[in-house]
Each structure stands twice: as structure tokens, then as C-alpha cells.
Design a protein around this motif. Structure first.
Motif, short mmCIF file in Angstrom:
data_model
loop_
_atom_site.label_atom_id
_atom_site.label_comp_id
_atom_site.label_asym_id
_atom_site.label_seq_id
_atom_site.Cartn_x
_atom_site.Cartn_y
_atom_site.Cartn_z
N TYR A 1 0.84 -1.21 0.00
CA TYR A 1 0.00 0.00 0.00
C TYR A 1 0.87 1.26 0.00
CZ TYR A 1 -3.12 3.62 1.80
OH TYR A 1 -3.82 4.79 1.97
N LEU A 2 1.87 1.31 0.87
CA LEU A 2 2.70 2.51 1.00
C LEU A 2 3.51 2.78 -0.27
CD1 LEU A 2 3.97 2.17 4.69
CD2 LEU A 2 2.41 3.91 3.79
N THR A 3 3.90 1.72 -0.95
CA THR A 3 4.69 1.88 -2.17
C THR A 3 3.79 1.93 -3.42
OG1 THR A 3 5.03 -0.51 -2.26
CG2 THR A 3 6.74 0.79 -1.18
N SER A 4 2.48 2.06 -3.20
CA SER A 4 1.47 2.19 -4.27
C SER A 4 1.42 1.00 -5.21
CB SER A 4 1.69 3.49 -5.06
OG SER A 4 1.56 4.60 -4.21
N GLN A 5 1.85 -0.16 -4.73
CA GLN A 5 1.68 -1.38 -5.53
C GLN A 5 0.30 -1.96 -5.32
OE1 GLN A 5 5.50 -2.62 -3.60
NE2 GLN A 5 5.61 -3.91 -5.43
N ALA A 6 -0.39 -1.50 -4.25
CA ALA A 6 -1.74 -1.99 -3.96
C ALA A 6 -2.61 -0.83 -3.53
CB ALA A 6 -1.69 -3.04 -2.85
N GLU A 7 -3.89 -0.89 -3.90
CA GLU A 7 -4.87 0.07 -3.40
C GLU A 7 -5.68 -0.64 -2.32
OE1 GLU A 7 -4.95 3.29 -4.07
OE2 GLU A 7 -3.20 2.88 -5.32
N ILE A 8 -5.78 -0.04 -1.16
CA ILE A 8 -6.57 -0.63 -0.07
C ILE A 8 -7.45 0.48 0.49
CG2 ILE A 8 -6.48 -1.83 2.16
CD1 ILE A 8 -3.66 -2.78 1.52
N ASP A 9 -8.69 0.15 0.77
CA ASP A 9 -9.63 1.09 1.36
C ASP A 9 -9.03 1.75 2.61
OD1 ASP A 9 -12.60 1.91 1.92
OD2 ASP A 9 -11.88 0.95 3.76
N ASP A 10 -9.29 3.06 2.80
CA ASP A 10 -8.68 3.80 3.91
C ASP A 10 -8.96 3.19 5.29
OD1 ASP A 10 -7.37 5.99 2.53
OD2 ASP A 10 -9.37 6.73 2.04
N ALA A 11 -10.21 2.78 5.50
CA ALA A 11 -10.56 2.18 6.79
C ALA A 11 -9.85 0.84 6.95
CB ALA A 11 -12.07 2.00 6.91
N ALA A 12 -9.84 0.05 5.88
CA ALA A 12 -9.22 -1.28 5.94
C ALA A 12 -7.72 -1.17 6.22
CB ALA A 12 -9.47 -2.03 4.63
N VAL A 13 -7.03 -0.24 5.57
CA VAL A 13 -5.58 -0.15 5.78
C VAL A 13 -5.28 0.37 7.18
CG1 VAL A 13 -4.98 2.17 4.89
CG2 VAL A 13 -3.40 0.26 4.56
N HIS A 14 -6.16 1.24 7.70
CA HIS A 14 -5.99 1.71 9.08
C HIS A 14 -6.01 0.52 10.04
CE1 HIS A 14 -6.17 4.48 12.45
NE2 HIS A 14 -7.07 3.68 12.98
N LEU A 15 -6.96 -0.38 9.82
CA LEU A 15 -7.07 -1.56 10.69
C LEU A 15 -5.88 -2.49 10.52
CD1 LEU A 15 -10.91 -2.20 10.34
CD2 LEU A 15 -9.69 -1.06 12.23
N LEU A 16 -5.31 -2.54 9.31
CA LEU A 16 -4.11 -3.36 9.10
C LEU A 16 -2.92 -2.81 9.90
CD1 LEU A 16 -4.17 -4.18 5.26
CD2 LEU A 16 -4.72 -5.71 7.17
N PHE A 17 -2.74 -1.46 9.88
CA PHE A 17 -1.66 -0.85 10.67
C PHE A 17 -1.84 -1.20 12.15
CE2 PHE A 17 -0.93 2.31 7.13
CZ PHE A 17 0.45 2.29 7.09
N SER A 18 -3.09 -1.13 12.63
CA SER A 18 -3.34 -1.45 14.04
C SER A 18 -3.09 -2.94 14.30
CB SER A 18 -4.78 -1.08 14.41
OG SER A 18 -5.03 -1.41 15.76
N ALA A 19 -3.58 -3.80 13.40
CA ALA A 19 -3.37 -5.25 13.56
C ALA A 19 -1.88 -5.58 13.59
CB ALA A 19 -4.07 -5.99 12.41
#
Ligand code: T5A
Ligand code: NA
Length: 213
Positions: free
Chosen positions: A60-78
Motif C-alpha cells: 500500500y505505502l509503495t502504491s503497488q496496492a490500493e486498499i480502502d482507507d478504513a481497511a488499511v488503518h485496521l491493518l496498521f493497528s493489527a
């Protein structure tokens, strides 16, 4: 009847700040200093890009993937939760952890998107209950000075207008454990201040201090 005193443990030291403030530089130097002083210490970072979740975050950070804003927030927390048991074991075993970013980055970067449904309260919820750092060293640097450090890199959030919004979010997250550090100084001057401040926290934890949540 008084409670048993907390056992000695390592200190949980978090570094926060906008991109390019010098967090990784200072974390690396501090860990080496602590080890040279005979303090068991390890360098950690979030996101930890080595785990399965961390690999999704990296894409996501390197723009190789698009992830929904809420979903990626939960991934950072996970990504923090999946490391939290090990983090507590290390502290209990007496290892001081110098941690490059933590939940404050998580809240500040998502809340700075200013999207409906992603307000600060929502952003903070998934991190509630994680171990709380004994100290948060906030490396404070203007967006202009940060951009002058060789410019921002290629990653998703490294743009001056967004970084300004992130800094505003960080300001409102300041708590009693925060130590503001002027990151416009030389690497050596900043490191000197950090060594003194961190040394006091390490000593307090070695005498026994409960780990917060
Ligand atoms: N994120 C993170 C979320 O959105 N949610 C989350 O939950 C979390 C945890 C991760 C990205 O993910 C976001 C935040 C970020 O956008 P990262 O991997 O932590 O990013 O970021 P990096 O790109 O690795 O690091 P930064 O850009 O944040 O830089 P640092 O670590 O603050 O700075 P550093 O030490 O690499 O130095 C930057 C440059 O400045 C020079 C260095 O030599 C280097 O060239 N420098 C100095 N120059 C002059 N004077 C000084 N005192 C200097 N100190 C360093
Ligand atoms: Na960094």
C-alpha cells in the motif's frame, strides 16, 4: 494491604514525528548507545513490514496496492497487535525497546485524510488496550525543513500538504508521556538530549514501574 511492587523491566520508548524528522537516525544511534552502556536494547519499527500483514501495508505505502482507507488503518493497528505479546515479553525480560513509530502515527495519518467516518475517535478505537509507551519522543520539524532534507521520497504519504495535516493531528495527540524534541538541531545535539531523557526512563523502569495500556 499494599500491592506488590512492580518488577524491574525494560523501557518502552517510542519515537514519533512527521516523515523525514530523523526518527530512524536517532533510534539507531540510541540503541547503539544503550547497548554500549550495557543496557539490553532492541530497535523495533512500525509498520513492521516483515509480517504477512506488514507486506500488505508495504504494498500500500509503495502504491503497488490500493486498499480502502478504513481497511488499511485496521491493518496498521493489527500489525501492532500481532507484535504486542512479544513486545511485552521482551520488556518483562528486561530488554528496552526503542520503537520507530507506533499508534500515534496510526491515528495521525488516517485522521489527516479528513474523510467522513474516519474521525479521531474512530481512528483511536482499534489501538485501545495496546501497551502504552513509557515515553514518546516527538521529533518536531517544520514541513519546509523536512522537505529540504533531500526532499520527500516516493511513498504514498510523502507530500508537503498532507504532512502539514499530519502534524496538526499529532499536536492534538500530545499526552503526559510526550517529550518534544527540536529536530532542526544537529544529529549529535538531538542524540545528546535523547540519551539523557531516555536514560532516566530506563532507570525508572529498571526500578520497577507498571506498564500502562
Ligand atoms: N504510517 C505508519 C501510518 O499511516 N499508520 C501507522 O500506523 C504507521 C505506524 C511509514 C509510513 O507509514 C505511515 C507513516 C509513514 O508515512 P516509515 O517507514 O516509518 O513510514 O518512514 P520512513 O520513510 O522510513 O522514514 P521517515 O520518512 O519517517 O524518516 P525519519 O525516520 O523521520 O528520518 P531519517 O532518520 O530517515 O532521516 C531522513 C533524512 O534526513 C537526514 C537523514 O540523513 C536522511 O537523509 N537527517 C538529518 N539532516 C539534518 N539534520 C538532522 N538532524 C538530520 N537527521 C536526519
Ligand atoms: Na524512518
Amino acid at each position: 494491604q499494599t500491592a506488590a511492587p512492580a518488577p524491574p523491566r525494560g523501557a518502552f520508548l517510542v519515537f514519533e514525528g512527521a516523515d523525514r524528522a530523523g526518527k530512524s537516525t536517532q533510534c539507531g544511534l540510541l540503541v547503539e548507545h544503550l547497548k554500549a552502556q550495557g543496557v539490553p536494547a532492541e530497535l523495533w519499527r512500525f509498520p513492521d513490514r516483515t509480517t504477512a500483514i506488514g507486506k500488505m501495508i508495504d504494498a500500500y505505502l509503495t502504491s503497488q496496492a490500493e486498499i480502502d482507507d478504513a481497511a488499511v488503518h485496521l491493518l496498521f493497528s493489527a500489525n501492532r497487535w500481532e507484535k504486542s505479546q512479544e513486545l511485552q515479553r521482551k520488556l518483562a525480560a528486561g530488554t528496552t525497546l526503542v520503537v520507530d513509530r507506533y499508534a500515534y502515527s496510526g491515528v495521525a495519518f488516517t485522521a489527516a485524510k479528513a474523510k467522513p467516518g474516519l474521525d479521531r475517535q474512530w481512528c483511536q478505537a482499534p489501538d485501545a488496550g495496546l501497551p502504552a509507551p513509557d515515553a514518546v519522543f516527538f521529533l518536531s520539524l517544520s514541513t519546509e525543513a523536512a522537505a529540504a532534507r533531500g526532499g520527500y521520497g516516493e511513498e504514498r504519504y510523502e507530500k508537503a500538504d498532507f504532512q502539514k495535516k499530519v502534524l496538526e493531528q499529532f499536536q492534538s495527540l500530545r499526552g503526559p508521556a510526550w517529550r518534544m524534541v527540536d529536530a532542526s538541531q544537529s544529529v549529535e545535539a538531538i542524540q545528546q538530549q535523547l540519551r539523557e531523557a531516555a536514560g532516566a526512563v530506563v532507570a525508572r523502569c529498571a526500578r520497577g514501574a507498571p506498564l500502562g495500556r
